[in-house]
Design a protein around this motif. Structure first.
Motif, short mmCIF file in Angstrom:
data_model
loop_
_atom_site.label_atom_id
_atom_site.label_comp_id
_atom_site.label_asym_id
_atom_site.label_seq_id
_atom_site.Cartn_x
_atom_site.Cartn_y
_atom_site.Cartn_z
N TYR A 110 35.75 34.76 5.64
CA TYR A 110 34.63 34.48 6.55
C TYR A 110 34.83 33.19 7.34
CZ TYR A 110 32.23 30.84 3.71
OH TYR A 110 31.89 29.69 3.04
N LEU A 111 35.76 32.34 6.90
CA LEU A 111 36.01 31.07 7.57
C LEU A 111 37.09 31.16 8.64
CD1 LEU A 111 35.84 28.82 4.40
CD2 LEU A 111 34.12 28.98 6.21
N ALA A 112 37.69 32.33 8.81
CA ALA A 112 38.69 32.52 9.85
C ALA A 112 38.00 32.71 11.21
CB ALA A 112 39.56 33.74 9.55
N THR A 113 38.66 32.22 12.26
CA THR A 113 38.13 32.42 13.61
C THR A 113 39.27 32.72 14.57
OG1 THR A 113 36.68 31.52 15.34
CG2 THR A 113 38.23 29.98 14.33
N ALA A 114 38.91 33.36 15.67
CA ALA A 114 39.84 33.62 16.77
C ALA A 114 39.04 33.55 18.06
CB ALA A 114 40.50 34.99 16.61
N THR A 115 38.32 32.44 18.23
CA THR A 115 37.40 32.30 19.35
C THR A 115 38.17 32.19 20.67
OG1 THR A 115 35.65 31.35 18.00
CG2 THR A 115 35.64 30.79 20.35
N VAL A 116 37.71 32.93 21.68
CA VAL A 116 38.40 33.05 22.96
C VAL A 116 37.46 32.60 24.08
CG1 VAL A 116 39.53 34.63 24.58
CG2 VAL A 116 39.81 34.96 22.10
N GLY A 117 37.98 31.83 25.03
CA GLY A 117 37.17 31.44 26.17
C GLY A 117 37.92 30.53 27.11
N LYS A 118 37.23 30.08 28.13
CA LYS A 118 37.77 29.08 29.04
C LYS A 118 37.42 27.71 28.45
CE LYS A 118 37.19 31.91 33.22
NZ LYS A 118 36.49 32.02 34.53
N PHE A 119 38.43 27.02 27.96
CA PHE A 119 38.20 25.77 27.25
C PHE A 119 39.01 24.62 27.84
CE2 PHE A 119 37.46 28.84 23.63
CZ PHE A 119 36.10 28.59 23.51
N LYS A 120 38.40 23.45 27.85
CA LYS A 120 39.15 22.21 28.06
C LYS A 120 39.67 21.78 26.70
CE LYS A 120 37.47 18.98 30.62
NZ LYS A 120 36.54 17.94 31.18
N VAL A 121 40.97 21.54 26.60
CA VAL A 121 41.59 21.28 25.31
C VAL A 121 42.01 19.82 25.22
CG1 VAL A 121 43.56 21.80 23.83
CG2 VAL A 121 42.34 23.66 24.98
N GLU A 122 41.73 19.23 24.08
CA GLU A 122 42.17 17.87 23.77
C GLU A 122 42.92 17.92 22.45
OE1 GLU A 122 40.05 13.52 22.99
OE2 GLU A 122 39.09 15.36 22.29
N GLN A 123 44.13 17.33 22.41
CA GLN A 123 44.92 17.28 21.19
C GLN A 123 45.37 15.84 20.94
OE1 GLN A 123 47.82 20.58 20.46
NE2 GLN A 123 47.52 21.03 22.64
N PHE A 124 45.28 15.42 19.69
CA PHE A 124 45.81 14.12 19.32
C PHE A 124 46.03 14.09 17.81
CE2 PHE A 124 41.19 13.75 19.25
CZ PHE A 124 40.92 13.07 18.07
N THR A 125 46.76 13.11 17.37
CA THR A 125 47.03 12.90 15.95
C THR A 125 46.41 11.58 15.52
OG1 THR A 125 49.10 14.13 16.10
CG2 THR A 125 48.81 12.74 14.17
N THR A 126 45.64 11.60 14.44
CA THR A 126 45.00 10.39 13.95
C THR A 126 46.05 9.48 13.30
OG1 THR A 126 44.52 11.33 11.78
CG2 THR A 126 42.89 11.69 13.52
N PRO A 127 45.72 8.20 13.11
CA PRO A 127 46.69 7.28 12.48
C PRO A 127 47.20 7.74 11.12
CG PRO A 127 44.90 6.05 13.49
CD PRO A 127 44.52 7.49 13.59
N ASP A 128 46.40 8.52 10.39
CA ASP A 128 46.87 9.01 9.10
C ASP A 128 47.54 10.37 9.18
OD1 ASP A 128 44.60 10.40 9.67
OD2 ASP A 128 43.58 10.03 7.77
N GLY A 129 47.84 10.83 10.40
CA GLY A 129 48.65 12.04 10.57
C GLY A 129 47.89 13.34 10.69
N LEU A 130 46.58 13.28 10.81
CA LEU A 130 45.78 14.50 10.93
C LEU A 130 45.84 15.02 12.36
CD1 LEU A 130 43.78 16.26 9.25
CD2 LEU A 130 41.94 14.82 10.16
N LYS A 131 46.22 16.28 12.51
CA LYS A 131 46.32 16.89 13.83
C LYS A 131 44.95 17.42 14.26
CE LYS A 131 51.18 18.22 13.44
NZ LYS A 131 51.63 17.29 14.50
#
Length: 474
Positions: free
Chosen positions: A234-255
Motif C-alpha cells: 500500500y506504500l508503493a506509488t507511481a504518481t504521474v504528472g507535470k512536475f517541477k523536479v528538485e534533487q539534492f543530497t543532504t550532508p549525511d548522504g540522503l538523496k
C-alpha cells in the motif's frame, strides 16, 4: 456528509465522517492476542486473515521482490503492465492467489512455464503446472493491461490509481495497490521493489526509493526507481504528472527528490524547504532515518482529499502545511519502517504520527503536548473523539477517524507523563530499532513500555486505547 477528514496518513485535507457505531470496550488482555490465520491443504488462502479487509493479502507464500514495468498513456489513461514477483512458498502449493482488481490479465507464468489462471473478484487465482514445495523460491510473471480505476473505501474515499487532469495520483492505503499491480496486498508481506514507468515526454513518473535513471526516446520518457528496504504494497506509488523536479543530497548522504505540480509550487516551496530539518529533528527523537532516500510528491488533485506517507516520498494532493509534512515524515518510522500486522492496530501509525506533530510544536516554540492534550480532554463526552476505542475502530470504515489519531496521541502523552521523559523517549527509539523493516502490534508496544519503564501499564492502555467513552479523569 463530507467534512474535513482526519486522515493525515491519508492526512486531512478533507475528512469523510460516517455514522459512528458504538464500539464495544476492548480489554487490554484482548489486545495481547494476535491473529495468525493458517491456510489449509495445498491451496493458498484468499486473504491474509485481516478482520477488516478479509480478502486483502493472500496465504501460502511471501513475496521477496517486485519488479514492475509499466507504461501509462495520460491521454487515453491506458496502462500496460508486467509484474515479476519473486516469492517463497510457506506451504506446499498447488494453487495461490494474487490481489488484482480490474485490468485484463493477458498471461501468467510460474517459473518458465505457463500457468492456468482465472479471475474471482479481486483475486487472480493461479494454478502452476507443478506444485510448489514448502520453502521453494519461485517467480511469477503477470502481464496485464487496461484502464486502472480506484476503489472506493468503506469510508467513501478513493484509493489506488486515481486519474488526474495530467496523469494519476497513486496512493494505496488501505487496499488500492491492487488497482495497478498484482501482489500480496497486506502490510504483513513486505518486499523490495524495482519500478520502471514509461510516460509521455513532458510528464514525470515518481515512485519510491532512489531514481536509478531516466531516458527519453520517441516522445516517451522512462523512469527507473529502486526501493531496497522492505515496503508494504500500500506504500508503493507511481504518481504521474507535470512536475517541477528538485534533487539534492543532504550532508549525511540522503538523496532527496521533490516533484511539485507547478500549480502548487509557490505554496509548497517554504514548507518543502524545511524537509531536511524536519527529518533531522525526527531522527534526533526517534532514531536514524530508516531509508536511503526521501522527498515529496506534491500533486494538484483536489478530488482526492488526503495525503499518504508513500515510503520515502509522501504524496500530497496539494501543497502541505508544516504539520502535514511533519506527520507524513514521522510515518517513515511509524507505519513504513515499522508496519502493521492488522489494520485494527492503525493507531500505532496514526496516533504516533499525530503525536510527532505535538512534539514538533512543543520543541519549536509552540504550545506543549500537555496543553494540546488538555484542550482535547476538554471536549464533551458526546464528541466524536470518544466514539470508539483507538485500538479497535470496529471496521474499515472507521480506521481514519478522530479517535485513532487524536486519542491515540493522547494515549502517548499519558504514557509520557506516567513513565517520565527519559523512559518515554527511550521506548519510542527502542520500538523503532527493535522492529525496523518489520512489523509491530499493540501487544508488543505495551510489553515494551512496561519492560523499559518498570511500571505496570495495563490500566493506562485499557483506559486510553482499549475502551470507548471519555475517561473520567485526564
Amino acid at each position: 456528509m463530507t467534512l474535513p477528514r482526519q486522515r493525515p496518513s491519508r492526512r486531512p485535507t478533507v475528512l469523510r465522517r460516517e455514522a459512528v457505531v458504538a464500539a464495544v470496550p476492548v480489554a487490554v488482555a484482548a489486545l495481547l492476542v494476535a491473529a495468525s490465520p493458517a491456510a489449509a491443504g495445498t491451496v493458498g488462502a484468499a486473504g491474509a486473515g485481516d478482520p477488516y479487509f478479509t480478502l486483502a493479502g493472500n496465504g501460502g507464500y511471501d513475496v521477496r521482490h517486485y519488479a514492475l514495468t509499466l507504461g501509462y498513456d495520460t491521454g487515453t489513461r491506458h496502462l500496460d503492465g508486467k509484474a515479476v514477483l519473486t516469492a517463497r512458498a510457506t506451504q506446499r502449493l498447488t494453487r495461490f492467489d494474487l490481489d488484482l482488481k480490474g485490468l485484463k490479465v493477458t498471461g501468467v507464468t510460474v517459473g518458465h512455464q505457463k500457468a492456468a489462471f482465472r479471475r474471482d473478484g479481486q483475486e487472480l487465482v493461479v494454478t502452476p503446472r507443478h506444485a510448489l514445495r514448502k520453502g521453494q523460491e519461485f517467480r511469477v510473471t503477470v502481464t496485464y493491461r487496461g484502464t486502472p480505476k480506484p476503489v472506493t473505501d468503506p469510508d467513501g474515499s478513493l484509493d489506488g490509481w486515481i486519474p488526474t487532469d495530467d496523469g494519476a495520483f497513486v496512493a494505496g492505503e488501505p487496499q488500492g495497490a491492487m488497482t495497478w499491480f498484482p501482489g500480496n496486498n497486506h502490510p504483513t508481506d513486505k518486499a523490495s521493489y524495482d519500478i520502471t514507468i514509461t510516460v509521455p515526454e513532458g510528464r514525470a513518473a515518481v515512485s519510491n526509493g532512489v531514481l536509478l535513471g531516466q531516458r527519453t526516446n520517441h516522445g516517451r520518457t522512462t523512469f527507473r526507481w529502486r526501493q531496497t528496504e522492505p515496503m508494504a504494497a500500500y506504500l508503493a506509488t507511481a504518481t504521474v504528472g507535470k512536475f517541477k523536479v528538485e534533487q539534492f543530497t543532504t550532508p549525511d548522504g540522503l538523496k532527496v527528490y521533490n516533484a511539485v505540480d507547478p500549480r502548487e509550487a509557490t505554496a509548497a516551496a517554504p514548507v518543502l524547504k524545511k524537509l531536511p530539518s524536519v527529518l533531522a529533528w525526527e531522527s534526533s527523537v526517534f532514531g536514524p532515518y530508516p531509508f536511503r532516500a526521501a522527498g515529496s510528491i506534491v500533486d494538484h488533485a483536489p478530488q482526492v482529499g488526503y495525503a499518504l506517507e508513500t515510503q520515502t516520498r509522501p504524496v500530497y494532493d496539494r501543497a502541505p502545511d508544516l504539520g502535514t509534512l511533519v506527520h507524513e515524515s514521522a510515518h517513515q518510522w511509524f507505519g513504513d519502517s515499522v508496519s502493521l500486522t492488522t489494520w485494527k492496530d492503525i493507531w500505532l501509525n496514526e496516533g504516533f504520527a499525530t503525536y510527532a506533530e505535538w512534539l514538533y510544536t512543543e520543541q519549536h516554540g509552540g504550545k506543549s503536548a500537555q496543553k494540546t492534550f488538555d484542550a482535547l480532554y476538554a471536549r464533551p463526552a458526546s464528541d466524536d473523539l470518544w466514539a470508539f476505542a483507538p485500538a479497535d475502530p470496529g471496521d474499515g470504515a472507521h480506521i481514519f477517524e478522530t479517535p485513532v489519531y487524536a486519542r491515540g496521541a493522547m494515549a502517548l502523552q499519558k504514557l509520557r507523563t506516567t513513565v517520565g521523559d527519559p523512559a518515554f523517549f527511550g521506548i519510542l527509539r527502542a520500538w523503532v530499532a527493535d522492529h525496523r523493516d518489520g512489523h509491530g502490534t499493540t501487544a508488543q508496544f505495551i510489553r515494551l513500555s512496561e519492560r523499559l519503564s518498570g511500571k505496570e501499564l495495563g490500566a493506562l492502555f485499557h483506559t486510553w486505547i482499549g475502551t470507548a467513552g471519555k475517561p473520567s479523569s485526564p
